[in-house]
Design an enzyme around this catalytic site. Structure first.
Site: not given
Length: 534
Positions: A60, A200, A219, A239, A243-244, A258, A324
């Site tokens: 981003r 986003k 988020h 990051s 989390k994932t 997400d 990704r």
């Protein structure tokens, strides 16, 4: 203009004043893959995933994102975090971008953001790249067959990756621009091929609109107990905090990874897919993501493939560390079909503490939850960035500052009120270091983290004994079957307790210094939740 695949001419691009050489509407994934390959946008990887490169923009561009300074939002935008753009500059930008597209072929997708029909928004995405439309079709939610004929877009995202903005003319910072007009309900994106900007930008819209309806935008990832959607949990985290990984529990059902909303009746996923990092991916550590990389129609961004053997090398960061894969939720074996869950029983805030100070898990009061939510703490470690020689704190408010259009206290107050009203239990989980800081101690054992988190989610941890942390004031369990009790008291894991005390005092000072910016905007109980040196 030639318009393909659109049934209602009154709702076509021409009706919006958008001209193009040809417009391809709502192509299915197979057709988008075919078009992307035919146009030289990508190539097929083993299994049929579409392999693409995003050029110089491999992530981003938050410094190039602007919000138009319009009367209806002037008093509610967090301008320090969302630089303003003059309405006249936005008008010039839009006119020049539309003139640029007039001679181009474009792709159009009409999609929803949000699994809850009461709170979703309808969005038309217009783009020069077929693969961007494949990406956003995975990330958003296509209308059902019954909804197609009546679909009307509330918002429009116009993305022209080959358009270069003029900072002097368009009031932006560089040739790359992301500009949001809340009054025109239009988002303009130029000079970046990074597909993540598409989704986003819409999350920023949801994060602005939902608080006005009493809905908490988050988020976070989310899951629920298998067979029991009312036993839901959400996982905030920046990051690298897990989390994932931690939300992808085979014993629980994945709602999303997400962005979610929290209403009076439960939570809902914004998305229809997942956008996962693949650098150093392995089948053993992340089997679901590994499987998705060989699914037909998945989008692989900046992953390196051998030109002869066509073997993917997930360890190769030649193009970027931010490789990704984007894929629809139905690829995930234990994903929720509805993308809905009940009111969260547990709120998990993940942090990677490279200072070795925080315990592996702690229970928070609502005021402490707001404090740590506004702080959004994690840490970068030495060696991860040029010139970084010691652990460096990173504070990203609400665990997602770049996507927050309103002041962070708005989201913090919503979270505190919902926790207080529903009785949800909030946990701070440290996936970082124990026994000393990075370089001295060791990474928190994943088995211990999983055991503590499982006990928190099933309620059994609440029945154990707790102690109060002398520096942060939160409650820390003193024992759990199967977990080394020494790890629960980080001070005892250090060879030199005095060194721990000095490190804890240092981290407390970092928290206090960062939180000073929020002190004028929060209540006394939140101020009272601040850490203090023991």
């Amino acid at each position: 203009m030639i318009e393909h695949g659109f049934r209602n001419e009154s709702h076509g691009l021409a009706a919006q004043g958008i001209k193009a050489a040809a417009a391809h509407y709502n192509l299915l994934p197979s057709a988008l893959v075919e078009m992307a390959i035919r146009r030289g946008e990508g190539q097929l990887a083993p299994g049929g995933a579409l392999l693409v490169e995003t050029g110089i923009h491999t992530g981003r561009s938050p410094k190039d994102k602007f919000v138009v300074d319009e009367p209806s939002v002037k008093d509610t935008i967090w301008w320090e975090n969302n630089p303003p753009m003059d309405p006249a500059a936005f008008a010039r930008l839009k006119a020049d971008m539309l003139a640029h597209l007039a001679d181009e072929d474009v792709f159009v997708q009409d999609l929803y953001c949000g699994a809850d029909p009461a709170h979703r928004i309808s969005v038309r995405f217009v783009n020069e790249l077929a693969w961007h439309m494949l990406f956003i079709r995975h990330m958003m939610r296509p209308p059902s067959r019954d909804e197609v004929a009546a679909f009307e877009a509330e918002w429009t995202v116009i993305n022209a990756p080959t358009f270069r903005a003029d900072p002097a003319k368009h009031g932006c910072r560089s040739e790359t621009v992301i500009a949001i007009s809340f009054e025109q309900k239009t988002i303009l994106i130029g000079n970046t091929s990074y597909a993540g900007e598409n989704k986003k930008s819409i999350f920023s819209i949801m994060n602005y609109l939902l608080p006005g309806k009493g809905v908490m935008p988050m988020h976070c990832s989310a899951n629920h107990a298998t067979g029991n959607p009312d036993d839901a949990a959400v996982f905030f985290g920046l990051s690298g905090t897990g989390k994932t990984t931690l939300s992808a529990d085979p014993a629980r059902t994945l709602i999303g990874d997400d962005e979610h909303g929290w209403t009076d009746s439960g939570i809902f996923n914004f998305e229809g897919g997942c956008y996962a990092k693949t650098i150093r991916l392995s089948a053993e550590a992340e089997p679901e993501i590994w499987h998705a990389c060989s699914e037909f129609g998945s989008v692989l961004e900046n992953v390196v493939m051998d030109p002869v053997t066509r073997e993917l090398d997930f360890d190769d960061a030649t193009l970027t560390e931010n490789t990704r894969v984007a894929y629809p939720l139905d690829v995930v074996s234990n994903a929720s079909e509805s993308s809905l869950g009940g009111i969260p029983k547990n709120i998990v805030m993940l942090t990677c503490d490279a200072f070795g100070v925080l315990p592996p898990i702690a229970r928070l009061t609502p005021a402490q939850a707001m404090y740590h939510f506004l702080s959004g703490f994690t840490a970068k470690v030495a060696g991860t960035e040029k010139g970084l020689t010691e652990p460096t704190p990173t504070f990203s408010t609400c665990f997602g500052a770049p996507f927050m259009p309103r002041r962070p206290e708005v989201y913090g107050a919503l979270l505190r009120d919902k926790i207080a009203a529903t009785g949800a239990t909030c946990w701070l989980v440290n996936t970082g270091w124990t026994g000393g800081p990075h370089g001295v101690g060791s990474r928190m054992p994943i088995k211990a983290t999983r055991a503590l988190l499982a006990a928190a989610l099933d309620g059994s941890l609440n029945g154990t004994a707790f102690r109060r942390d002398p520096n942060f004031g939160f409650e820390v369990p003193t024992a759990l079957n199967g977990v080394d009790p020494s790890i629960l008291d980080p001070r005892t894991t250090w060879a030199d307790p005095a060194a721990y005390d000095a490190q804890a005092a240092k981290l407390v000072a970092m928290f206090v210094e960062n939180f000073a910016q929020y002190e004028p905007h929060v209540d006394q109980d939140v101020l009272g939740a601040a850490p203090r040196v023991a």
